[in-house]
Motif scaffolding. Structure first.
Motif, PDB file in Angstrom:
ATOM      1  N   LEU A  48       7.059   8.798 -14.371  1.00  0.00           N
ATOM      2  CA  LEU A  48       6.918   8.687 -15.631  1.00  0.00           C
ATOM      3  C   LEU A  48       5.838   8.759 -15.813  1.00  0.00           C
ATOM      4  N   ALA A  49       5.361   9.612 -16.889  1.00  0.00           N
ATOM      5  CA  ALA A  49       4.630  10.133 -17.990  1.00  0.00           C
ATOM      6  C   ALA A  49       3.716   9.550 -17.528  1.00  0.00           C
ATOM      7  N   GLY A  50       2.040  10.001 -17.478  1.00  0.00           N
ATOM      8  CA  GLY A  50       1.622   9.267 -17.320  1.00  0.00           C
ATOM      9  C   GLY A  50       0.711   8.795 -18.004  1.00  0.00           C
ATOM     10  N   SER A  93      -4.582   8.549 -10.542  1.00  0.00           N
ATOM     11  CA  SER A  93      -4.198   8.805  -9.102  1.00  0.00           C
ATOM     12  C   SER A  93      -2.762   8.751  -8.587  1.00  0.00           C
ATOM     13  N   LYS A  94      -1.930   8.114  -9.219  1.00  0.00           N
ATOM     14  CA  LYS A  94      -0.517   7.835  -8.491  1.00  0.00           C
ATOM     15  C   LYS A  94       0.400   8.084  -8.769  1.00  0.00           C
ATOM     16  N   PRO A  95       1.855   8.844  -8.806  1.00  0.00           N
ATOM     17  CA  PRO A  95       3.418   9.105  -9.809  1.00  0.00           C
ATOM     18  C   PRO A  95       3.263   7.079 -10.167  1.00  0.00           C
ATOM     19  N   TYR A 110     -10.755  -2.145 -15.569  1.00  0.00           N
ATOM     20  CA  TYR A 110      -8.993  -2.335 -15.140  1.00  0.00           C
ATOM     21  C   TYR A 110      -8.731  -1.213 -14.202  1.00  0.00           C
ATOM     22  N   ARG A 111      -7.254  -1.267 -13.668  1.00  0.00           N
ATOM     23  CA  ARG A 111      -7.196  -0.295 -12.897  1.00  0.00           C
ATOM     24  C   ARG A 111      -5.540  -1.081 -12.978  1.00  0.00           C
ATOM     25  N   GLN A 112      -4.367   0.682 -11.759  1.00  0.00           N
ATOM     26  CA  GLN A 112      -2.879  -0.530 -12.564  1.00  0.00           C
ATOM     27  C   GLN A 112      -2.095  -0.412 -11.071  1.00  0.00           C
ATOM     28  N   GLU A 166       0.741  -1.280  -1.007  1.00  0.00           N
ATOM     29  CA  GLU A 166      -0.135  -1.309  -2.952  1.00  0.00           C
ATOM     30  C   GLU A 166      -0.054   0.231  -2.932  1.00  0.00           C
ATOM     31  N   LYS A 167      -0.146   1.159  -3.849  1.00  0.00           N
ATOM     32  CA  LYS A 167      -1.519   1.756  -4.301  1.00  0.00           C
ATOM     33  C   LYS A 167      -1.720   2.132  -5.863  1.00  0.00           C
ATOM     34  N   VAL A 168      -2.972   2.321  -5.984  1.00  0.00           N
ATOM     35  CA  VAL A 168      -3.495   2.392  -7.584  1.00  0.00           C
ATOM     36  C   VAL A 168      -2.723   4.057  -7.931  1.00  0.00           C
ATOM     37  N   VAL A 169      -1.803   3.381  -9.017  1.00  0.00           N
ATOM     38  CA  VAL A 169      -1.909   3.878 -10.003  1.00  0.00           C
ATOM     39  C   VAL A 169      -2.683   5.400 -10.938  1.00  0.00           C
ATOM     40  N   VAL A 170      -3.113   4.029 -11.593  1.00  0.00           N
ATOM     41  CA  VAL A 170      -4.290   4.352 -12.635  1.00  0.00           C
ATOM     42  C   VAL A 170      -5.597   3.300 -11.440  1.00  0.00           C
ATOM     43  N   GLY A 171      -6.667   4.262 -11.810  1.00  0.00           N
ATOM     44  CA  GLY A 171      -8.209   3.941 -11.694  1.00  0.00           C
ATOM     45  C   GLY A 171      -9.322   3.597 -11.965  1.00  0.00           C
ATOM     46  N   MET A 172     -10.069   3.551 -11.758  1.00  0.00           N
ATOM     47  CA  MET A 172     -11.919   4.112 -11.908  1.00  0.00           C
ATOM     48  C   MET A 172     -11.902   3.614 -13.824  1.00  0.00           C
TER      49      MET A 172
END
Length: 312
Positions: free
Chosen positions: A223-225, A256-258, A282-284, A292-298
């Motif tokens: 998915l597009a970031g 961070s991740k796709p 927030y984070r996603q 579990e993996k963080v795809v959007v963080g900090m």
């Protein structure tokens, strides 16, 4: 002749501009691509008195101008290969609500990009691109973006050893250790990925074609970031501003991740309230437990106590 080192002072003199336009239909498509419910009429019906674009719509204009920057990178980065460039960080500040065209009219925008910093990241560099989008008719600045692109496997000589600090544009926030104040989940789908490609104009085959994704080392199209970013901001605004996009000021995050919408990844947006609700960390994430993996963080969204200028 290809460059052998990074000449940052010369690179900072470069600029790229592009003129784009959008219609009501494109705003609706964009809102739907971020998961807006079809019956949420302020986001899907142009006849609603509060019809508006979601606040991250400005990132769409970045995609067009970053295509120009990306193609030029071979001229100013040594050993540049296009597949080694990924979207790594993003900042967006909304200065004025996106103008709403009438009927089939178009709003025309001019978007200009300039490199403001290149930072040594050992295995490559972080290229920070400042982007300004202006409404052509009025000359008003609509939004400011900064696109942080990680370019891997290139010599770093000439890059800054430490990032130049520029306030909100460069500030990333560690995830709080306490439990989130709110969590919102969203199930992605192949249809969402396809809709976002059409709505944003980001027609990179990596976001739709399994063979292209496989060649890039991914199990499925990603998915597009900017779509993942947009979903997260929508969740924050819904959760802490009652959906009032006029309170949105800015967002800063690290990609961070796709996300694999083709595999139906469920994205959870975990949110923490600070400063009385004017700052939301927030984070996603996707997956559970050890998966579990963080795809959007900090990440952080800044909210105001009053509406931004302009019509909803």
């Amino acid at each position: 002749m290809p460059p052998t080192t990074i000449n940052l002072p010369a690179i900072k003199q470069l600029s790229w501009s592009i003129t784009t336009s959008y219609t009501v239909s494109q705003i609706i498509s964009y809102n739907l691509a971020l998961g807006a419910p079809g019956l949420q009429l302020p986001l899907t019906f142009e006849g609603h008195p509060n019809f508006h674009a979601l606040p991250t719509y400005g990132a769409v204009h970045d995609i067009a101008v970053m295509g120009l920057v990306h193609r030029a990178m071979a001229d100013f980065l040594p050993n540049f290969e296009s597949h080694n460039h990924v979207h790594g960080e993003h900042f967006l500040q909304l200065k004025k609500a996106y103008p709403i065209p009438r009927g089939t009219e178009q709003v025309r925008l001019k978007t200009t990009a300039k490199v403001v910093d290149i930072v040594d990241r050992r295995s490559g560099v972080l290229v920070c691109v400042d982007i300004e989008t202006v409404e052509e008719e009025s000359g008003d600045v609509i939004c400011l973006n900064e696109w942080g692109g990680f370019v891997m496997k290139i010599p770093t000589a000439g890059a800054n050893k430490a990032q130049v600090q520029r306030g909100q544009r460069t500030t990333l926030y560690p995830t709080p250790t306490r439990a989130p104040d709110k969590v919102v989940s969203h199930n992605t789908s192949p249809e969402q990925a396809a809709l976002y490609r059409a709505a944003s104009g980001d027609l990179n085959a990596l976001h739709i074609d399994p063979e292209t994704a496989k060649a890039a080392g991914f199990p499925a199209p990603i998915l597009a970031g900017t779509c993942t970013l947009g979903m997260g901001v929508r969740h924050v605004v819904d959760a802490f501003a009652g959906g009032d996009v006029r309170r949105f000021k800015s967002v800063k995050c690290r990609l961070s991740k796709p996300v694999f919408a083709a595999l139906g990844d469920e994205v959870r947006t975990e949110m923490w309230k600070e400063q009385g609700g004017r700052r939301i960390l927030y984070r996603q994430v996707v997956g559970e437990g050890s998966q579990e993996k963080v795809v959007v963080g900090m990440a952080v969204v800044e909210l105001s106590g009053t509406a931004v200028d302009g019509k909803l």
